[in-house]
Write a protein that holds these residues in place. Structure first.
Motif, mmCIF file in Angstrom:
data_model
loop_
_atom_site.group_PDB
_atom_site.id
_atom_site.type_symbol
_atom_site.label_atom_id
_atom_site.label_comp_id
_atom_site.label_asym_id
_atom_site.label_seq_id
_atom_site.Cartn_x
_atom_site.Cartn_y
_atom_site.Cartn_z
ATOM 1 N N ARG A 1 -6.908 31.360 66.486
ATOM 2 C CA ARG A 1 -6.460 32.072 65.626
ATOM 3 C C ARG A 1 -6.004 31.523 64.172
ATOM 4 N N ARG A 2 -4.620 31.579 65.726
ATOM 5 C CA ARG A 2 -2.609 31.468 64.986
ATOM 6 C C ARG A 2 -3.182 30.187 64.773
ATOM 7 N N LEU B 1 -4.718 30.886 61.013
ATOM 8 C CA LEU B 1 -3.685 30.529 60.244
ATOM 9 C C LEU B 1 -2.845 29.833 59.884
ATOM 10 N N THR C 1 -3.713 36.723 55.122
ATOM 11 C CA THR C 1 -3.256 37.155 56.260
ATOM 12 C C THR C 1 -2.934 38.333 56.820
ATOM 13 N N LYS D 1 -5.846 40.125 58.202
ATOM 14 C CA LYS D 1 -6.739 39.395 59.195
ATOM 15 C C LYS D 1 -5.365 40.521 59.825
#
Length: 245
Positions: free
Chosen positions: A3-4, A7, A234, A237
């Motif tokens: 997920r990071r 992003l 962002t 999320k």
């Protein structure tokens, strides 16, 4: 971890897109400053109207500059050049150019803009007879009108004129039977009783400085919008999900 990484990838993409949009905004600002400087230079010349000889049109060192010029000579027996896609009062037409030979010894011939003529719906080209005899002319020496990304092509038409998408004086010299043509053209003084409807506008059929500023603002706004939207997504999320009671 995945997920990071996603992003980071989204932010990298957003920054690249925003940078591209901002670069278009800076390009528009640069065009605004260029055109405003051009208009300021022309205005100064028109206020002073200190005439230079027509022969100065051939000065390569001043090929991108503006000067008031005056002198005698005659229009040579060469085909007229009709610059296509020229609007005036929201009407389509052509700008008429003819080769003028200054009377000064060894002076290089130059193109003189005689003015604008409308085109009918069937695009029949108007007759443009050559002014006869010796004449005194005056006007604004200027670089040929910009033709943008289009190629400057001049095509012979029935009856003899050249229909041009732009003015490439180096190429036109050969087509007009001239050893050479001056790199600048003479925008004929509108007060002279010669030619057709005309003015001394150096930005015909193109964007004025204030319109470039408007486009720049739009590009910068789009760049900011990309970053703001990415930031909102962002934060969304990262917002913790609600758990049950």
């Amino acid at each position: 971890m995945s997920r990071r990484r996603n992003l980071v990838a989204w932010w990298l993409l957003a920054v690249l897109v925003a940078a591209g949009l901002a670069s278009l905004g800076f390009w528009q600002l640069d065009r605004m400053h260029q055109k405003q400087a051009m208009l300021d230079a022309v205005q100064q010349v028109l206020v002073q109207r200190s005439p230079r000889p027509l022969a100065s049109a051939a000065d390569a060192a001043r090929a991108r500059d503006y000067d008031w010029a005056a002198g005698g000579g005659s229009f040579v027996d060469a085909p007229p050049v009709l610059l296509d896609n020229q609007q005036r009062d929201e009407r389509p037409g052509v700008r008429v150019y003819r080769v003028f030979q200054p009377s000064a010894p060894h002076a290089t011939p130059l193109l003189v803009e005689l003015g604008w003529l409308p085109l009918p719906g069937d695009r029949t080209l108007p007759p443009v007879p050559r002014p006869q005899g010796g004449l005194e002319v005056a006007g604004l020496l200027a670089p040929p009108p910009s033709h943008g990304i289009m190629a400057a092509v001049a095509t012979p038409q029935a009856g003899g004129p050249l229909l041009a998408t732009g003015l490439d004086t180096a190429a036109l010299g050969a087509q007009l039977g001239q050893p050479s043509l001056a790199p600048r053209v003479l925008k004929l003084d509108p007060d002279l009783p010669l030619g057709y409807a005309r003015d001394l506008d150096v930005l015909p059929n193109t964007l004025p400085p204030e319109q470039h500023l408007g486009y720049a603002v739009q590009w910068f706004a789009l760049a900011l919008a990309v970053l703001v939207i990415t930031l909102l997504l962002t934060l969304r999320k990262r917002k913790p999900e609600r758990t049950g009671p």
